[in-house]
Design a protein around this motif. Structure first.
Motif: not given
Length: 79
Positions: A44, A47, A64
């Motif tokens: 995460g 992206a 991100t």
């Protein structure tokens, strides 16, 4: 999970780029490892941003919010 030094270095390079764009190549001109890119996406921290019509196999990514946090808060892993 803490990023590896390679991941951290890559993420930090996006901090100064418009929109948090992450580089395709390292500072020596070598393409960033697909393993590094996909691992950062899986965590995460990065992206996918857009498709590259000229090189569709290249994954253009951006930081991100979590990636920014990690890149600015994690200390270097260098010994």
């Amino acid at each position: 999970m803490k990023p590896t030094q390679v991941q951290l270095d890559w993420l930090r390079r996006g901090l100064s780029q418009p929109g948090g764009k992450l580089p395709l190549f390292d500072t020596n001109g070598k393409q960033i490892s697909e393993k590094t890119v996909k691992s950062c996406i899986d965590h995460g921290w990065a992206a996918p941003w857009f498709d590259n019509p000229i090189k569709p196999d290249w994954l253009i990514c951006k930081l991100t919010d979590e990636g920014r946090r990690v890149a600015t808060s994690v200390t270097d892993n260098k010994a």
